[in-house]
Motif scaffolding. Structure first.
Motif, PDB file in Angstrom:
ATOM      1  N   THR A  44      -0.137  11.404   1.001  1.00 16.03           N
ATOM      2  CA  THR A  44      -1.168  12.404   0.868  1.00 16.03           C
ATOM      3  C   THR A  44      -0.633  13.499  -0.007  1.00 16.03           C
ATOM      4  O   THR A  44       0.553  13.662  -0.187  1.00 16.03           O
ATOM      5  CB  THR A  44      -1.560  12.991   2.242  1.00 16.03           C
ATOM      6  OG1 THR A  44      -0.402  13.577   2.818  1.00 16.03           O
ATOM      7  CG2 THR A  44      -2.118  11.926   3.161  1.00 16.03           C
ATOM      8  N   TYR A  80      -3.943  11.519  -2.082  1.00 19.37           N
ATOM      9  CA  TYR A  80      -5.289  11.962  -1.740  1.00 19.37           C
ATOM     10  C   TYR A  80      -5.742  13.094  -2.654  1.00 19.37           C
ATOM     11  O   TYR A  80      -5.009  14.067  -2.873  1.00 19.37           O
ATOM     12  CB  TYR A  80      -5.337  12.420  -0.271  1.00 19.37           C
ATOM     13  CG  TYR A  80      -6.639  13.050   0.123  1.00 19.37           C
ATOM     14  CD1 TYR A  80      -7.792  12.293   0.239  1.00 19.37           C
ATOM     15  CD2 TYR A  80      -6.717  14.416   0.363  1.00 19.37           C
ATOM     16  CE1 TYR A  80      -8.998  12.865   0.585  1.00 19.37           C
ATOM     17  CE2 TYR A  80      -7.921  15.009   0.726  1.00 19.37           C
ATOM     18  CZ  TYR A  80      -9.058  14.229   0.830  1.00 19.37           C
ATOM     19  OH  TYR A  80     -10.254  14.805   1.172  1.00 19.37           O
ATOM     20  N   GLU A 165      -6.129   5.630   7.065  1.00 23.88           N
ATOM     21  CA  GLU A 165      -5.297   6.112   5.968  1.00 23.88           C
ATOM     22  C   GLU A 165      -4.685   4.973   5.150  1.00 23.88           C
ATOM     23  O   GLU A 165      -4.567   5.083   3.937  1.00 23.88           O
ATOM     24  CB  GLU A 165      -4.209   7.057   6.488  1.00 23.88           C
ATOM     25  CG  GLU A 165      -3.398   7.702   5.383  1.00 23.88           C
ATOM     26  CD  GLU A 165      -4.227   8.417   4.311  1.00 23.88           C
ATOM     27  OE1 GLU A 165      -3.877   8.316   3.120  1.00 23.88           O
ATOM     28  OE2 GLU A 165      -5.220   9.073   4.648  1.00 23.88           O
ATOM     29  N   ARG A 172      -7.019   4.277  -3.560  1.00 29.10           N
ATOM     30  CA  ARG A 172      -6.780   5.357  -4.541  1.00 29.10           C
ATOM     31  C   ARG A 172      -5.851   4.803  -5.617  1.00 29.10           C
ATOM     32  O   ARG A 172      -4.638   4.858  -5.482  1.00 29.10           O
ATOM     33  CB  ARG A 172      -6.135   6.558  -3.856  1.00 29.10           C
ATOM     34  CG  ARG A 172      -6.986   7.176  -2.773  1.00 29.10           C
ATOM     35  CD  ARG A 172      -6.380   8.463  -2.246  1.00 29.10           C
ATOM     36  NE  ARG A 172      -5.036   8.307  -1.710  1.00 29.10           N
ATOM     37  CZ  ARG A 172      -4.729   8.294  -0.414  1.00 29.10           C
ATOM     38  NH1 ARG A 172      -5.679   8.412   0.485  1.00 29.10           N
ATOM     39  NH2 ARG A 172      -3.482   8.179  -0.027  1.00 29.10           N
TER      40      ARG A 172
END
Length: 178
Positions: A44, A80, A165, A172
């Motif tokens: 993240t 993220y 997650e 991504r």
């Protein structure tokens, strides 16, 4: 009456031609055509500006060449809400830059993807920023802009289905599609 059998044959032949023209060559959910799939990092972070994080070249050997000369690893992953290329993927992008710079007739499509969080419009823009960051990196490494095309799929083509997650992290990404 004489033309009726010929018209049926012509209609069947035209239908088959249309169906053959609409057929797909396949591909995987992560956008690659070679079936290598996605295997990825988890992390993240915060929004970036398209800059490369870290300064190392990365020594994980991720950019090794396939028998065609195109690097084996064709997917890089992002934190993220970020378009910053993670340092562990610099060697992958450098391998693609070397290949493209050494093969001026080669072309690549950089496919930007996001996880499902955020609006459709925001995710399309984020996917484009991610692919654009890779395009700028390649350009700085001597790749001609005419060799690179950027496309964003946003959240529309997830590599992995799920709302956790681990799934988000694998979605991504930017895929190098040759």
């Amino acid at each position: 009456m004489f033309f009726k059998p010929y018209m049926r044959s012509l209609a069947v032949a035209a239908s088959l031609a249309v169906l053959a023209g609409c057929s797909s060559t396949g591909g995987t959910q992560d956008g690659s055509m070679d079936g290598t799939g996605a295997a990825g990092g988890v992390g993240t972070g915060t929004a970036g500006s398209g800059q490369v994080s870290g300064t190392g070249m990365g020594g994980n050997g991720a950019g090794q060449m396939a028998s065609t000369g195109i690097p084996d690893v064709r997917t890089i992953y992002f934190d993220y809400d970020s378009d910053t290329i993670r340092s562990e993927f610099e060697s992958v992008v450098n391998a693609h830059a070397s290949y493209l710079a050494g093969n001026p007739n080669a072309r690549v499509i950089l496919q930007g993807h996001t996880d499902e969080r955020g609006t459709r419009e925001y995710n399309l823009a984020l996917g484009e920023r991610r692919a654009g960051a890779v395009q700028r990196y390649l350009s700085l490494r001597g790749v001609s802009p005419s060799q690179v095309e950027v496309v964003s799929y946003g959240e529309e083509r997830p590599a992995v289905r799920g709302s956790n997650e681990d799934s988000f992290a694998q979605n991504r990404r930017v895929v190098f599609a040759y």
